[in-house]
Write a protein that holds these residues in place. Structure first.
Motif, PDB file in Angstrom:
ATOM      1  N   SER A 171     194.918  65.813 113.039  1.00  0.00           N
ATOM      2  CA  SER A 171     196.366  65.654 112.969  1.00  0.00           C
ATOM      3  C   SER A 171     196.866  65.310 111.571  1.00  0.00           C
ATOM      4  N   SER A 172     195.972  65.143 110.590  1.00  0.00           N
ATOM      5  CA  SER A 172     196.416  64.766 109.255  1.00  0.00           C
ATOM      6  C   SER A 172     197.068  65.950 108.543  1.00  0.00           C
ATOM      7  N   LEU A 173     197.899  65.636 107.564  1.00  0.00           N
ATOM      8  CA  LEU A 173     198.602  66.654 106.790  1.00  0.00           C
ATOM      9  C   LEU A 173     198.050  66.650 105.375  1.00  0.00           C
ATOM     10  N   THR A 174     197.432  67.754 104.973  1.00  0.00           N
ATOM     11  CA  THR A 174     196.779  67.837 103.670  1.00  0.00           C
ATOM     12  C   THR A 174     197.757  68.330 102.619  1.00  0.00           C
ATOM     13  N   GLY A 175     197.654  67.775 101.410  1.00  0.00           N
ATOM     14  CA  GLY A 175     198.467  68.249 100.300  1.00  0.00           C
ATOM     15  C   GLY A 175     199.025  67.120  99.476  1.00  0.00           C
ATOM     16  N   GLU A 176     199.059  67.331  98.156  1.00  0.00           N
ATOM     17  CA  GLU A 176     199.596  66.324  97.241  1.00  0.00           C
ATOM     18  C   GLU A 176     200.790  66.873  96.460  1.00  0.00           C
ATOM     19  N   SER A 177     201.358  67.974  96.910  1.00  0.00           N
ATOM     20  CA  SER A 177     202.551  68.503  96.251  1.00  0.00           C
ATOM     21  C   SER A 177     203.708  67.531  96.454  1.00  0.00           C
TER      22      SER A 177
ATOM     23  N   THR B  33     206.542  68.047  97.652  1.00  0.00           N
ATOM     24  CA  THR B  33     207.140  68.281  98.963  1.00  0.00           C
ATOM     25  C   THR B  33     206.371  67.555 100.055  1.00  0.00           C
ATOM     26  N   MET B  34     205.032  67.641 100.023  1.00  0.00           N
ATOM     27  CA  MET B  34     204.240  67.005 101.064  1.00  0.00           C
ATOM     28  C   MET B  34     204.192  65.492 100.908  1.00  0.00           C
ATOM     29  N   LEU B  35     204.239  64.998  99.693  1.00  0.00           N
ATOM     30  CA  LEU B  35     204.324  63.551  99.498  1.00  0.00           C
ATOM     31  C   LEU B  35     205.603  63.014 100.117  1.00  0.00           C
ATOM     32  N   GLN B  36     206.685  63.776  99.970  1.00  0.00           N
ATOM     33  CA  GLN B  36     207.960  63.379 100.569  1.00  0.00           C
ATOM     34  C   GLN B  36     207.882  63.422 102.095  1.00  0.00           C
ATOM     35  N   VAL B  37     207.226  64.453 102.637  1.00  0.00           N
ATOM     36  CA  VAL B  37     207.077  64.572 104.088  1.00  0.00           C
ATOM     37  C   VAL B  37     206.285  63.382 104.641  1.00  0.00           C
ATOM     38  N   ARG B  38     205.175  63.041 103.995  1.00  0.00           N
ATOM     39  CA  ARG B  38     204.351  61.937 104.490  1.00  0.00           C
ATOM     40  C   ARG B  38     205.084  60.602 104.386  1.00  0.00           C
ATOM     41  N   SER B  39     205.855  60.430 103.319  1.00  0.00           N
ATOM     42  CA  SER B  39     206.643  59.211 103.181  1.00  0.00           C
ATOM     43  C   SER B  39     207.687  59.112 104.293  1.00  0.00           C
ATOM     44  N   MET B  40     208.303  60.238 104.614  1.00  0.00           N
ATOM     45  CA  MET B  40     209.295  60.275 105.690  1.00  0.00           C
ATOM     46  C   MET B  40     208.640  59.954 107.034  1.00  0.00           C
ATOM     47  N   ILE B  41     207.451  60.475 107.265  1.00  0.00           N
ATOM     48  CA  ILE B  41     206.743  60.215 108.515  1.00  0.00           C
ATOM     49  C   ILE B  41     206.446  58.725 108.661  1.00  0.00           C
ATOM     50  N   GLU B  42     206.047  58.091 107.568  1.00  0.00           N
ATOM     51  CA  GLU B  42     205.778  56.646 107.599  1.00  0.00           C
ATOM     52  C   GLU B  42     207.027  55.877 108.029  1.00  0.00           C
TER      53      GLU B  42
ATOM     54  N   ARG C 126     204.741  75.360  98.782  1.00  0.00           N
ATOM     55  CA  ARG C 126     203.816  74.343  98.247  1.00  0.00           C
ATOM     56  C   ARG C 126     202.456  74.972  97.955  1.00  0.00           C
ATOM     57  N   ARG C 127     202.494  76.023  97.145  1.00  0.00           N
ATOM     58  CA  ARG C 127     201.272  76.777  96.868  1.00  0.00           C
ATOM     59  C   ARG C 127     200.188  75.922  96.225  1.00  0.00           C
ATOM     60  N   GLU C 128     200.585  74.881  95.479  1.00  0.00           N
ATOM     61  CA  GLU C 128     199.568  74.058  94.820  1.00  0.00           C
ATOM     62  C   GLU C 128     198.690  73.310  95.818  1.00  0.00           C
ATOM     63  N   ASP C 129     199.109  73.249  97.100  1.00  0.00           N
ATOM     64  CA  ASP C 129     198.301  72.593  98.128  1.00  0.00           C
ATOM     65  C   ASP C 129     197.239  73.516  98.723  1.00  0.00           C
ATOM     66  N   ILE C 130     197.318  74.809  98.417  1.00  0.00           N
ATOM     67  CA  ILE C 130     196.408  75.768  99.062  1.00  0.00           C
ATOM     68  C   ILE C 130     194.936  75.453  98.794  1.00  0.00           C
ATOM     69  N   PRO C 131     194.509  75.153  97.535  1.00  0.00           N
ATOM     70  CA  PRO C 131     193.086  74.841  97.321  1.00  0.00           C
ATOM     71  C   PRO C 131     192.595  73.671  98.166  1.00  0.00           C
ATOM     72  N   ALA C 132     193.389  72.605  98.250  1.00  0.00           N
ATOM     73  CA  ALA C 132     192.980  71.446  99.049  1.00  0.00           C
ATOM     74  C   ALA C 132     192.934  71.793 100.533  1.00  0.00           C
ATOM     75  N   LEU C 133     193.881  72.603 100.979  1.00  0.00           N
ATOM     76  CA  LEU C 133     193.887  73.036 102.378  1.00  0.00           C
ATOM     77  C   LEU C 133     192.663  73.898 102.681  1.00  0.00           C
ATOM     78  N   VAL C 134     192.317  74.788 101.755  1.00  0.00           N
ATOM     79  CA  VAL C 134     191.132  75.644 101.943  1.00  0.00           C
ATOM     80  C   VAL C 134     189.887  74.782 102.089  1.00  0.00           C
ATOM     81  N   ASP C 135     189.728  73.797 101.214  1.00  0.00           N
ATOM     82  CA  ASP C 135     188.555  72.917 101.281  1.00  0.00           C
ATOM     83  C   ASP C 135     188.510  72.163 102.613  1.00  0.00           C
ATOM     84  N   ALA C 136     189.658  71.588 103.007  1.00  0.00           N
ATOM     85  CA  ALA C 136     189.687  70.785 104.229  1.00  0.00           C
ATOM     86  C   ALA C 136     189.442  71.636 105.472  1.00  0.00           C
TER      87      ALA C 136
END
Length: 460
Positions: free
Chosen positions: A143-149, A151-160, A319-329
């Motif tokens: 259920s975790s959300l991967t990415g350090e872009s 946009t995703m940092l903002q999403v995770r902060s909002m979820i908190e 958020r294309r910069e998250d693609i490498p991390a998503l691929v690894d995960a």
């Protein structure tokens, strides 16, 4: 009879009650006392401000109508000066507009008059479970959300932040962008984590079965009802009900859903009595609910009830910069599930993934990697293993922008620069030359966009 302050002389005041009706204050104080919690009471906005200045509380319960102001003012002031303090508002029966407004301003939850002591106890228990859960480690895994872009940092902060509230949340975003995963995280980070998370695809239920599926039925209610059965609302009691593709609900069901949400009660098909339910509603759809409202296909009152706080999930191309991390995960998880070693993704395949549009978002990326993992012939995943769908206007031999021939004629860095330049031009064109909006569309900061444009020799 002893005063409230004497009754709690050995109990710290953990709750602030703000209500101009003495009998309501007395009822709430007695209920809290039986739960082992002390309370301070204020009859006016001024008294509440004075108590807040002198003491620290773990919960504030405030009426919406006060002699010298309103509860909404207090909600705003607490959100500004005491952001760690959850506030629940008490509204008159039928005043849902006030409750929704308070939730939008930062209220934790609401209670309707006459106050249900059962609902009050459930609310208090959820609040006083928050500090314990906040100290626990955050859930990881599927259920975790991967990415350090950004946009995703903002999403995770909002979820908190959303996890600490009980306000209804509406999650918008394209199919495959992770709406259900975001809903699960809101549930897992919050005080209801130990209770059920029930996900319902509203578009997959036949219309004639909707009421019985949502609210349950009594034995003998209709042909085939040979035993009592709970519905989704009862199954999610104490936890979270996630209504996916809520825009697919037919209008008659929307009316019943609105009433159940407002009254926090449901009636099983064939039953004469209503059952109280305590749950949080999170809804989602890939469709534009506002457009459905304008078209008369979705009730406006239900829209405003569900869309108290909106969380937008970005498309993967934003958020294309998250693609490498998503691929690894994703590759790591898929390989582990298949009992296989984790393969390497070669440079050309990585470049192709970075350039791909991903109309199906993260779900499509996962499917692509799962297929590549099953079909690749060695220790490395190549472009050919990905089988990416080409875009008609730029399809090449390997289904990537420019095709495999272009990769053979230019260096990898030149290829990536060309793809990045094309993505920036497309974003600027889509936003009519507004570079701030283009940066937002690309999931980068405005400063980062300017730097990239300068590096690529692109004119301002």
């Amino acid at each position: 009879m002893s005063s409230a302050s004497e009754r709690r002389s050995h109990i710290d005041a953990a709750v602030l009650i703000v209500d101009d009706e003495a009998d309501i204050r007395e009822l709430l104080e007695l209920t809290l006392l039986r739960m082992g919690l002390g309370a301070d009471a204020a009859g006016t906005l001024a008294d509440a401000r004075a108590l807040l200045a002198e003491h620290r509380y773990k919960l504030c319960l405030t009426d919406m109508r006060l002699p010298d102001g309103d509860g909404l003012t207090l909600v705003r002031e607490i959100a500004q000066h005491h952001p760690e303090l959850p506030v629940a508002v008490i509204t008159a029966y039928g005043s849902m507009e006030n409750a929704v407004t308070a939730l939008k301003e930062g209220a934790f939850d609401y209670l309707s008059k006459p106050v249900s002591l059962e609902q009050l106890r459930a609310l208090v228990k959820s609040v006083f479970d928050l500090p314990k859960r906040a100290s626990e480690s955050r859930p990881v895994g599927a259920s975790s959300l991967t990415g350090e872009s950004p946009t995703m940092l903002q999403v995770r902060s909002m979820i908190e932040r959303l996890a600490r509230s009980q306000a209804p949340v509406y999650i918008s975003g394209e199919s495959g962008s992770g709406k259900e995963r975001a809903a699960r995280l809101i549930h897992e980070y919050g005080p209801r984590a130990a209770k059920p998370f029930v996900a319902v695809n509203c578009g997959a239920i036949p219309e004639n079965l909707m009421e019985s599926e949502f609210f349950g039925y009594r034995k003998g209610a209709f042909t085939g009802a040979d035993a009592d059965r709970d519905g989704f609302f009862q199954a999610a009691n104490g936890g979270t009900l996630f209504l996916d593709e809520v825009g697919d609900l037919p209008l008659p069901m929307q009316v019943k859903l609105l009433r159940a949400i407002q009254e926090k009660r449901v009636r099983r098909v064939g039953d004469t009595a209503e059952q109280p339910v305590d749950l949080r509603i999170i809804s989602a759809t890939h469709r534009n609910l506002k457009e459905l409202v304008d078209q008369g296909r979705f009730r406006q009152d239900l829209f405003y009830r569900l869309n108290v706080i909106e969380l937008r999930m970005p498309a993967l191309r934003e958020r294309r910069e998250d693609i490498p991390a998503l691929v690894d995960a994703l590759l790591g998880r898929l390989a582990q599930e298949a009992g296989l070693p984790v393969p390497r993704v070669d440079a050309a395949a990585n470049a192709a993934l970075l350039a791909y549009a991903f109309p199906g978002n993260v779900r499509e990326l996962e499917n692509i990697l799962e297929r590549a993992l099953a079909l690749h012939g060695g220790q490395c995943i190549t472009v050919e293993d990905l089988h990416l769908e080409p875009r008609e206007e730029e399809a090449g031999p390997h289904g990537i922008p420019g095709g495999g021939v272009a990769l053979e004629r230019e260096s990898l860095q030149d290829y990536l620069d060309r793809v990045e330049r094309q993505a920036i031009n497309e974003a600027i064109a889509k936003t009519d030359g507004n570079r701030t909006a283009a940066a937002r569309l690309l999931g980068v900061t405005f400063r980062s966009l300017r730097y990239r444009m300068e590096r690529l020799g692109m004119k301002e």
